[in-house]
Design a protein around this motif. Structure first.
Motif, PDB file in Angstrom:
ATOM      1  N   TYR A  81       0.847  -1.192   0.000  1.00 33.43           N
ATOM      2  CA  TYR A  81       0.000   0.000   0.000  1.00 33.43           C
ATOM      3  C   TYR A  81       0.881   1.241   0.000  1.00 33.43           C
ATOM      4  CZ  TYR A  81       0.638   0.898   5.095  1.00 33.43           C
ATOM      5  OH  TYR A  81       1.142   1.178   6.346  1.00 33.43           O
ATOM      6  N   HIS A  82       0.339   2.322  -0.529  1.00 38.84           N
ATOM      7  CA  HIS A  82       1.001   3.621  -0.393  1.00 38.84           C
ATOM      8  C   HIS A  82      -0.051   4.708  -0.547  1.00 38.84           C
ATOM      9  CE1 HIS A  82       0.999   3.365  -4.798  1.00 38.84           C
ATOM     10  NE2 HIS A  82       1.323   4.651  -4.876  1.00 38.84           N
ATOM     11  N   SER A  83       0.313   5.910  -0.134  1.00 37.84           N
ATOM     12  CA  SER A  83      -0.643   7.016  -0.197  1.00 37.84           C
ATOM     13  C   SER A  83      -0.311   7.935  -1.363  1.00 37.84           C
ATOM     14  CB  SER A  83      -0.627   7.802   1.120  1.00 37.84           C
ATOM     15  OG  SER A  83       0.641   8.387   1.334  1.00 37.84           O
ATOM     16  N   HIS A  84      -1.337   8.625  -1.810  1.00 37.07           N
ATOM     17  CA  HIS A  84      -1.187   9.707  -2.786  1.00 37.07           C
ATOM     18  C   HIS A  84      -1.612  10.988  -2.080  1.00 37.07           C
ATOM     19  CE1 HIS A  84      -1.315   7.368  -6.893  1.00 37.07           C
ATOM     20  NE2 HIS A  84      -0.253   7.083  -6.171  1.00 37.07           N
ATOM     21  N   PRO A  85      -0.652  11.741  -1.552  1.00 39.49           N
ATOM     22  CA  PRO A  85      -1.007  12.943  -0.786  1.00 39.49           C
ATOM     23  C   PRO A  85      -1.658  14.000  -1.675  1.00 39.49           C
ATOM     24  CG  PRO A  85       1.265  12.258  -0.353  1.00 39.49           C
ATOM     25  CD  PRO A  85       0.797  11.497  -1.550  1.00 39.49           C
ATOM     26  N   VAL A  91      -3.533   5.079 -10.971  1.00 40.18           N
ATOM     27  CA  VAL A  91      -2.250   4.425 -11.220  1.00 40.18           C
ATOM     28  C   VAL A  91      -1.342   5.420 -11.937  1.00 40.18           C
ATOM     29  CG1 VAL A  91      -1.108   2.517 -12.420  1.00 40.18           C
ATOM     30  CG2 VAL A  91      -3.344   2.154 -11.351  1.00 40.18           C
ATOM     31  N   SER A  92      -0.309   5.888 -11.251  1.00 40.11           N
ATOM     32  CA  SER A  92       0.635   6.816 -11.876  1.00 40.11           C
ATOM     33  C   SER A  92       1.566   6.031 -12.804  1.00 40.11           C
ATOM     34  CB  SER A  92       1.457   7.515 -10.795  1.00 40.11           C
ATOM     35  OG  SER A  92       2.346   6.586 -10.200  1.00 40.11           O
ATOM     36  N   GLY A  93       2.352   6.755 -13.585  1.00 43.72           N
ATOM     37  CA  GLY A  93       3.307   6.084 -14.464  1.00 43.72           C
ATOM     38  C   GLY A  93       4.259   5.192 -13.680  1.00 43.72           C
ATOM     39  N   LYS A  94       4.703   5.716 -12.515  1.00 43.00           N
ATOM     40  CA  LYS A  94       5.605   4.948 -11.656  1.00 43.00           C
ATOM     41  C   LYS A  94       4.895   3.713 -11.095  1.00 43.00           C
ATOM     42  CE  LYS A  94       9.868   5.387 -10.300  1.00 43.00           C
ATOM     43  NZ  LYS A  94      10.902   5.384 -11.340  1.00 43.00           N
ATOM     44  N   ASP A  95       3.630   3.911 -10.688  1.00 45.99           N
ATOM     45  CA  ASP A  95       2.843   2.774 -10.179  1.00 45.99           C
ATOM     46  C   ASP A  95       2.732   1.688 -11.240  1.00 45.99           C
ATOM     47  OD1 ASP A  95       2.300   3.848  -7.652  1.00 45.99           O
ATOM     48  OD2 ASP A  95       0.539   4.928  -8.389  1.00 45.99           O
ATOM     49  N   ALA A  96       2.473   2.088 -12.478  1.00 45.37           N
ATOM     50  CA  ALA A  96       2.321   1.103 -13.565  1.00 45.37           C
ATOM     51  C   ALA A  96       3.609   0.316 -13.756  1.00 45.37           C
ATOM     52  CB  ALA A  96       1.922   1.811 -14.857  1.00 45.37           C
ATOM     53  N   LEU A 108      -2.558  -1.274  -3.274  1.00 38.00           N
ATOM     54  CA  LEU A 108      -3.601  -0.463  -2.647  1.00 38.00           C
ATOM     55  C   LEU A 108      -3.131   0.981  -2.559  1.00 38.00           C
ATOM     56  CD1 LEU A 108      -6.263  -0.135  -0.970  1.00 38.00           C
ATOM     57  CD2 LEU A 108      -4.942  -0.859   1.037  1.00 38.00           C
ATOM     58  N   ILE A 109      -3.916   1.887  -3.092  1.00 34.56           N
ATOM     59  CA  ILE A 109      -3.548   3.311  -3.099  1.00 34.56           C
ATOM     60  C   ILE A 109      -4.591   4.096  -2.307  1.00 34.56           C
ATOM     61  CG2 ILE A 109      -3.026   5.339  -4.511  1.00 34.56           C
ATOM     62  CD1 ILE A 109      -2.409   3.458  -6.841  1.00 34.56           C
ATOM     63  N   ILE A 110      -4.100   4.911  -1.358  1.00 36.13           N
ATOM     64  CA  ILE A 110      -4.971   5.724  -0.512  1.00 36.13           C
ATOM     65  C   ILE A 110      -4.730   7.186  -0.851  1.00 36.13           C
ATOM     66  CG2 ILE A 110      -5.557   6.352   1.881  1.00 36.13           C
ATOM     67  CD1 ILE A 110      -5.983   3.369   1.398  1.00 36.13           C
TER      68      ILE A 110
END
Ligand SMILES: [Zn+2]
Length: 138
Positions: A81-85, A91-96, A108-110
């Motif tokens: 999991y990680h957060s998106h402040p 899904v960001s480019g880095k996440d992909a 899991l993204i919060i």
């Protein structure tokens, strides 16, 4: 496909996300996967060694220690999991890039600010595509 998580674990992750604002927080989801279901039995917070509002990275030794402990109990790391402040749980480019490196692992993204959880979404890379998981809180 579903991600099942206990309310107390999701609450702990959301607290971690708010407290870390404006930086990204991160952690591991320990549990088991059965067919199309990811069952989270423990959420393990990790330090974001990048200390960044847009990136996260975990100490590989810490990840390895969590994996060893999970495996000794017949479990595994089913996701991260990680957060998106202050931004959406997309899904960001880095996440992909990460998702493609870790096929079959839930992501899991919060989306959080200091006070609010804006959104929570989960994804997995499977069958050559990124799919959204339905989050089921129990
Ligand atoms: Zn992200």
């Amino acid at each position: 496909m579903r991600l099942r998580i206990k309310r107390e674990d999701l609450s702990a992750i959301e607290r971690h996300s708010k407290q870390s604002f404006p930086l990204e927080c991160c952690g591991l989801l320990v549990g088991r996967r059965t067919g199309t279901e990811f069952e989270v039995l423990e959420a393990v917070p990790a330090e974001n060694v990048k200390r960044s509002p847009t990136l996260f990275e975990m100490d590989p030794q810490f990840v390895h220690a969590v994996l060893s402990r999970a495996e000794s109990r017949g479990l595994t790391i089913v996701g991260f999991y990680h957060s998106h402040p202050g931004v959406g749980a997309y899904v960001s480019g880095k996440d992909a890039e990460f998702l493609k490196l870790w096929p079959g692992v839930a992501w899991l993204i919060i989306s959080a600010t200091r006070e609010l959880i804006e959104e929570r979404r989960a994804y997995v890379y499977e069958g050559d595509e990124i799919r959204e998981l339905k989050i089921e809180v129990y």
